[in-house]
Write a protein that holds these residues in place. Structure first.
Motif, PDB file in Angstrom:
ATOM      1  N   GLU A  80      -1.320  -2.943  -0.565  1.00 47.24           N
ATOM      2  CA  GLU A  80      -2.643  -3.582  -0.459  1.00 47.24           C
ATOM      3  C   GLU A  80      -3.458  -3.005   0.686  1.00 47.24           C
ATOM      4  O   GLU A  80      -4.628  -3.315   0.833  1.00 47.24           O
ATOM      5  CB  GLU A  80      -2.470  -5.098  -0.168  1.00 47.24           C
ATOM      6  CG  GLU A  80      -1.597  -5.843  -1.162  1.00 47.24           C
ATOM      7  CD  GLU A  80      -2.387  -6.319  -2.366  1.00 47.24           C
ATOM      8  OE1 GLU A  80      -3.597  -6.068  -2.401  1.00 47.24           O
ATOM      9  OE2 GLU A  80      -1.770  -6.925  -3.259  1.00 47.24           O
ATOM     10  N   ASN A  81      -2.792  -2.192   1.544  1.00 46.66           N
ATOM     11  CA  ASN A  81      -3.447  -1.816   2.799  1.00 46.66           C
ATOM     12  C   ASN A  81      -3.898  -0.357   2.845  1.00 46.66           C
ATOM     13  O   ASN A  81      -4.265   0.149   3.903  1.00 46.66           O
ATOM     14  CB  ASN A  81      -2.513  -2.117   3.977  1.00 46.66           C
ATOM     15  CG  ASN A  81      -1.091  -1.679   3.687  1.00 46.66           C
ATOM     16  OD1 ASN A  81      -0.874  -0.762   2.911  1.00 46.66           O
ATOM     17  ND2 ASN A  81      -0.126  -2.326   4.305  1.00 46.66           N
ATOM     18  N   TYR A  82      -3.859   0.331   1.715  1.00 47.37           N
ATOM     19  CA  TYR A  82      -4.382   1.696   1.669  1.00 47.37           C
ATOM     20  C   TYR A  82      -5.801   1.592   1.119  1.00 47.37           C
ATOM     21  O   TYR A  82      -5.998   1.332  -0.076  1.00 47.37           O
ATOM     22  CB  TYR A  82      -3.495   2.582   0.788  1.00 47.37           C
ATOM     23  CG  TYR A  82      -3.970   4.009   0.766  1.00 47.37           C
ATOM     24  CD1 TYR A  82      -3.970   4.778   1.928  1.00 47.37           C
ATOM     25  CD2 TYR A  82      -4.447   4.573  -0.396  1.00 47.37           C
ATOM     26  CE1 TYR A  82      -4.433   6.078   1.924  1.00 47.37           C
ATOM     27  CE2 TYR A  82      -4.912   5.877  -0.415  1.00 47.37           C
ATOM     28  CZ  TYR A  82      -4.898   6.610   0.754  1.00 47.37           C
ATOM     29  OH  TYR A  82      -5.364   7.897   0.749  1.00 47.37           O
ATOM     30  N   LEU A  83      -6.761   1.776   2.008  1.00 46.41           N
ATOM     31  CA  LEU A  83      -8.142   1.436   1.689  1.00 46.41           C
ATOM     32  C   LEU A  83      -8.659   2.204   0.465  1.00 46.41           C
ATOM     33  O   LEU A  83      -8.487   3.405   0.356  1.00 46.41           O
ATOM     34  CB  LEU A  83      -9.024   1.731   2.907  1.00 46.41           C
ATOM     35  CG  LEU A  83     -10.311   0.931   3.005  1.00 46.41           C
ATOM     36  CD1 LEU A  83     -10.016  -0.559   3.047  1.00 46.41           C
ATOM     37  CD2 LEU A  83     -11.099   1.349   4.241  1.00 46.41           C
ATOM     38  N   GLY A  84      -9.265   1.473  -0.447  1.00 45.96           N
ATOM     39  CA  GLY A  84      -9.863   2.102  -1.619  1.00 45.96           C
ATOM     40  C   GLY A  84      -9.002   1.987  -2.861  1.00 45.96           C
ATOM     41  O   GLY A  84      -9.493   2.145  -3.974  1.00 45.96           O
ATOM     42  N   VAL A  85      -7.713   1.752  -2.673  1.00 44.51           N
ATOM     43  CA  VAL A  85      -6.806   1.660  -3.825  1.00 44.51           C
ATOM     44  C   VAL A  85      -5.865   0.478  -3.641  1.00 44.51           C
ATOM     45  O   VAL A  85      -5.247   0.344  -2.592  1.00 44.51           O
ATOM     46  CB  VAL A  85      -5.915   2.934  -3.944  1.00 44.51           C
ATOM     47  CG1 VAL A  85      -5.050   2.856  -5.193  1.00 44.51           C
ATOM     48  CG2 VAL A  85      -6.756   4.193  -3.942  1.00 44.51           C
ATOM     49  N   ARG A  86      -5.769  -0.357  -4.656  1.00 41.75           N
ATOM     50  CA  ARG A  86      -4.713  -1.375  -4.683  1.00 41.75           C
ATOM     51  C   ARG A  86      -3.692  -0.906  -5.704  1.00 41.75           C
ATOM     52  O   ARG A  86      -4.056  -0.605  -6.829  1.00 41.75           O
ATOM     53  CB  ARG A  86      -5.273  -2.716  -5.138  1.00 41.75           C
ATOM     54  CG  ARG A  86      -5.873  -3.524  -4.058  1.00 41.75           C
ATOM     55  CD  ARG A  86      -5.746  -5.012  -4.408  1.00 41.75           C
ATOM     56  NE  ARG A  86      -6.101  -5.821  -3.270  1.00 41.75           N
ATOM     57  CZ  ARG A  86      -7.309  -6.321  -3.082  1.00 41.75           C
ATOM     58  NH1 ARG A  86      -8.259  -6.093  -3.952  1.00 41.75           N
ATOM     59  NH2 ARG A  86      -7.559  -7.054  -2.018  1.00 41.75           N
ATOM     60  N   ALA A  87      -2.430  -0.839  -5.300  1.00 42.21           N
ATOM     61  CA  ALA A  87      -1.423  -0.361  -6.251  1.00 42.21           C
ATOM     62  C   ALA A  87      -0.311  -1.395  -6.380  1.00 42.21           C
ATOM     63  O   ALA A  87       0.057  -2.047  -5.395  1.00 42.21           O
ATOM     64  CB  ALA A  87      -0.851   0.970  -5.779  1.00 42.21           C
ATOM     65  N   ALA A  88       0.231  -1.531  -7.582  1.00 40.45           N
ATOM     66  CA  ALA A  88       1.287  -2.522  -7.826  1.00 40.45           C
ATOM     67  C   ALA A  88       2.562  -2.153  -7.080  1.00 40.45           C
ATOM     68  O   ALA A  88       3.369  -3.007  -6.731  1.00 40.45           O
ATOM     69  CB  ALA A  88       1.569  -2.624  -9.317  1.00 40.45           C
ATOM     70  N   ASN A  89       2.745  -0.870  -6.823  1.00 36.16           N
ATOM     71  CA  ASN A  89       3.922  -0.389  -6.078  1.00 36.16           C
ATOM     72  C   ASN A  89       3.663   1.067  -5.659  1.00 36.16           C
ATOM     73  O   ASN A  89       2.611   1.629  -5.957  1.00 36.16           O
ATOM     74  CB  ASN A  89       5.190  -0.491  -6.939  1.00 36.16           C
ATOM     75  CG  ASN A  89       4.980   0.139  -8.306  1.00 36.16           C
ATOM     76  OD1 ASN A  89       4.437   1.233  -8.409  1.00 36.16           O
ATOM     77  ND2 ASN A  89       5.378  -0.575  -9.348  1.00 36.16           N
ATOM     78  N   GLY A  90       4.654   1.649  -4.971  1.00 34.15           N
ATOM     79  CA  GLY A  90       4.478   3.005  -4.454  1.00 34.15           C
ATOM     80  C   GLY A  90       4.311   4.037  -5.561  1.00 34.15           C
ATOM     81  O   GLY A  90       3.541   4.982  -5.429  1.00 34.15           O
TER      82      GLY A  90
END
Ligand SMILES: Cc1cc2nc3c(=O)[nH]c(=O)nc-3n(C[C@H](O)[C@H](O)[C@H](O)COP(=O)(O)OP(=O)(O)OC[C@H]3O[C@@H](n4cnc5c(N)ncnc54)[C@H](O)[C@@H]3O)c2cc1C
Length: 302
Positions: A48-58
């Motif tokens: 949730e903390n990589y700005l610009g992208v929300r990803a369900a997992n790595g």
């Protein structure tokens, strides 16, 4: 002869490669694994903390990184075994005998999980030693031992307690180092037992893990506890064996760099977690890769 050799294809190495390509540098990336993405492949929680992208997992984030580098012209070799690196000469020799030469080298080798170094730990890989919480379903209904006292150990104990009848967390210190909310959840979970000031001496079994031998502070002798799974979460260490004696590192082996990502060897850069003992993050790794590429391009006047 390449302009840049990048060692490691995690977020830092991929970012550096993307930027090197954009800046017109002839670049080759060397990755030891079959799959690129580094630690992202171990992240099973949402990012949730990589700005610009929300990803369900790595993996989801890693797939986006791969997608965004697909049209680039840099070369990427996976499954590469590096025999030796001469940082001063900018020469990399592969186990296959091939020699690679460049003007600059970017070290992006990241971290690996620290091992206990006890009997059974390597012997039972894939036979009860649990690599990832993603393997949780395979251990449903089984008793599991988690070794460690930080956030990763606590998080894994809680995750496995959702599917396992008993989870024993073994920690050598007097106090758990995990976040307060994790510690509260551990103590409130009736499936989880915490052994503090305790050490696992060996992992025992025949075909698969059957027990661990534990020594508890104050106990007269070690005892064996039956478990079918063991997960070790005692921190990380940098992948720097290949170059540790050729450049400046800190006492734990992390590469020492300046604000331009330069190491103590001319035209050798280090980016991402391998040079970031204090605040390892995806954002930091991606930013460092960009910085190194831009500094190299400016130096080569591209
Ligand atoms: C469980 C978990 C959850 C996380 N959650 C978050 C989060 O929510 N947010 C966040 O910002 N960060 C998170 N992180 C941290 C984040 O994944 C790392 O900061 C990031 O992956 C670092 O990228 P890197 O490229 O520096 O190193 P790595 O991801 O470690 O990649 C290094 C690469 O180099 C390769 N390599 C190593 N040695 C060699 C060699 N000799 N030859 C060739 N290749 C080599 C490795 O195989 C690997 O592919 C998490 C990490 C973990 C483990």
């Amino acid at each position: 002869m390449h302009d840049v050799l990048i060692i490691g294809a995690g977020p830092a190495g991929l970012s550096a490669a993307r930027w090197c390509d954009e800046l017109g540098l002839d670049t080759l990336v060397l990755e030891q694994n079959q799959e690129i993405g580094g630690q992202l492949l171990w992240v099973h929680n949402p990012i949730e903390n990589y700005l610009g992208v929300r990803a369900a997992n790595g993996r989801e984030l890693r797939d986006r990184f791969v997608e965004q580098t697909k049209d680039c012209d840099f070369d990427l070799w996976t499954n590469v075994e590096i025999e030796s690196v001469d940082l001063k000469a900018k020469r990399v020799v592969l186990r296959s005998g091939e020699q690679l030469q460049s003007i600059a080298i970017i070290i992006a080798t990241g971290l690996r999980r620290r091992k206990l170094g006890i009997p059974g730990e390597d012997e039972f890989i894939s036979r009860g030693m649990i690599e990832s919480s993603g393997d949780r379903e395979a251990f449903a209904g089984k008793d599991v031992c988690v070794i460690g006292g930080g956030n990763a150990a606590a998080e894994n104990a809680l995750l496995f307690a959702e599917v396992c009848p008993t989870v024993t967390l073994v920690h050598r210190g007097e106090k758990l180092r995990a976040r307060r909310e994790f510690v509260e959840q551990l103590h409130g979970n009736h499936c989880i037992t915490v052994f503090k000031e305790s050490v696992v001496h060996r992992i025992i079994g025949n075909d698969r893990v059957e027990a661990v031998e534990i020594e508890r502070a104050g106990a007269i002798k070690p005892f064996q506890m039956a478990v079918q799974g063991v997960i070790v979460r005692i921190g990380f260490e940098p992948n720097t064996e290949l170059f540790r004696d050729q450049l400046k590192t800190d006492e734990r082996g992390y590469v020492t760099i300046n604000s331009r990502q330069e190491t103590s060897v001319e035209n050798v850069f280090a980016v991402g977690d391998v040079a970031n003992p204090l605040a390892p993050t995806i954002s930091g790794a991606v930013g460092a890769g960009a910085t190194a590429a831009k500094v190299i391009a400016a130096r080569l006047r591209r």
